[in-house]
Design an enzyme around this catalytic site. Structure first.
Site, mmCIF file in Angstrom:
data_model
loop_
_atom_site.group_PDB
_atom_site.id
_atom_site.type_symbol
_atom_site.label_atom_id
_atom_site.label_comp_id
_atom_site.label_asym_id
_atom_site.label_seq_id
_atom_site.Cartn_x
_atom_site.Cartn_y
_atom_site.Cartn_z
ATOM 1 N N GLY A 192 0.819 -1.207 0.000
ATOM 2 C CA GLY A 192 0.000 0.000 0.000
ATOM 3 C C GLY A 192 0.843 1.243 0.000
ATOM 4 O O GLY A 192 2.076 1.196 -0.012
ATOM 5 N N GLU A 194 4.789 -2.714 -5.787
ATOM 6 C CA GLU A 194 5.450 -3.326 -4.637
ATOM 7 C C GLU A 194 5.540 -4.844 -4.696
ATOM 8 O O GLU A 194 6.404 -5.442 -4.038
ATOM 9 C CB GLU A 194 4.746 -2.914 -3.341
ATOM 10 C CG GLU A 194 4.875 -1.434 -3.025
ATOM 11 C CD GLU A 194 4.359 -1.060 -1.655
ATOM 12 O OE1 GLU A 194 4.819 -0.058 -1.100
ATOM 13 O OE2 GLU A 194 3.481 -1.795 -1.126
ATOM 14 N N PRO A 209 -5.693 8.888 14.845
ATOM 15 C CA PRO A 209 -4.475 9.711 14.923
ATOM 16 C C PRO A 209 -3.310 8.893 15.492
ATOM 17 O O PRO A 209 -3.479 8.093 16.411
ATOM 18 C CB PRO A 209 -4.870 10.842 15.881
ATOM 19 C CG PRO A 209 -6.361 10.924 15.760
ATOM 20 C CD PRO A 209 -6.823 9.518 15.555
ATOM 21 N N GLU A 219 -0.184 0.467 -6.368
ATOM 22 C CA GLU A 219 0.716 0.090 -5.284
ATOM 23 C C GLU A 219 0.991 -1.413 -5.296
ATOM 24 O O GLU A 219 2.123 -1.843 -5.057
ATOM 25 C CB GLU A 219 0.116 0.510 -3.939
ATOM 26 C CG GLU A 219 0.160 2.005 -3.664
ATOM 27 C CD GLU A 219 1.581 2.497 -3.379
ATOM 28 O OE1 GLU A 219 2.481 1.662 -3.137
ATOM 29 O OE2 GLU A 219 1.794 3.721 -3.407
ATOM 30 N N GLU A 265 11.244 -6.700 -0.175
ATOM 31 C CA GLU A 265 10.872 -8.079 -0.489
ATOM 32 C C GLU A 265 9.356 -8.180 -0.570
ATOM 33 O O GLU A 265 8.637 -7.351 -0.012
ATOM 34 C CB GLU A 265 11.366 -9.062 0.592
ATOM 35 C CG GLU A 265 12.872 -9.167 0.747
ATOM 36 C CD GLU A 265 13.249 -10.148 1.850
ATOM 37 O OE1 GLU A 265 12.614 -11.232 1.927
ATOM 38 O OE2 GLU A 265 14.157 -9.829 2.640
#
Length: 230
Positions: A44, A64, A81, A60, A113
């Site tokens: 992500g 990745e 938060p 993403e 990886e």
């Protein structure tokens, strides 16, 4: 007084895979950058200014892990938060079901990886990704009882024992095999291929396949897929 915001939007992907030998697995990446460098995490990242959430999560994943998935289902939004030590980040999570052997994974960009992990043998995860993964597993377990999504994790043709194993391994409970078989076959959505499985040292078994066309026709007629376990 006008509100002042400095919030970034991200996406995270929970990609589940399954095999009758390795049970349910999830695709993880090892972070190559801080924070949590060298820690495993869900694929992500941040959403770009000019892209949709769906485009961002697909990008993403491709960057990745090298994996391309046509359909991802939105799972949940996380915005507590402090969940990211760098900024206030709101993340929209997604999950998908794939067959691992159909993909060649390859890490790139800020992922050092990429690897499949058995869901029962997971490493420590970065950020709040452990919680995201648990939410995705709960959603998968629930959907398995009211939608035939399990067939998305099986090969096109499979012995009935593979379907039984899938349900027991994902739901993490034993099932009454006789009643389960009777219930599934009563739906009329499994098609006998007239082929026999020869894999392994066990006795040969009939191969079935999921009849998507028949299932969609039944849905239009008001059919409800329902598998309940005590």
């Amino acid at each position: 007084m006008s509100a002042i915001q400095n919030i970034k939007v991200a996406v995270d992907a929970v990609v589940f895979g399954y095999s009758s030998q390795k049970n349910l697995s999830v695709l993880l990446i090892k972070r190559g950058v801080a924070p949590f460098k060298n820690t495993w995490a869900l694929p992500g990242g941040l959403v770009l200014d000019n892209e949709s959430l769906e485009s961002a999560v697909q990008r993403e994943l491709k960057e990745e892990t090298g994996v391309t998935i046509d359909y991802l289902e939105q799972l949940y939004t996380y915005g507590k938060p402090g969940r990211d030590p760098r900024n206030r980040v709101v993340s929209v999570s997604y999950f998908a079901l794939v067959k691992p052997r159909h993909f060649k994974i390859q890490a790139d960009t800020d992922a050092a990886e990429a690897q499949w992990f058995d869901c029962n043998q997971l490493p420590a995860l970065a950020f709040d990704h452990s919680g995201i993964l648990q939410t995705a597993k709960a959603r998968l377990k629930a959907k398995l009882t009211y939608q035939p999504i399990g067939f998305d994790l099986l090969e096109k043709e499979f012995p009935f024992s593979d379907l039984e194993h899938l349900y027991t391994s994902i739901l993490e409970k034993n099932i009454d095999r006789r009643n389960f078989r009777k219930k599934i076959l009563s739906f009329g959505i499994l098609e006998d291929t007239n082929k026999i499985s020869q894999k392994g040292s066990g006795r040969p078994a009939k191969l079935f396949k999921f009849n998507v066309k028949k299932y969609n026709t039944l849905l239009e007629e008001g059919f409800h897929f329902d598998i309940k376990f005590v």
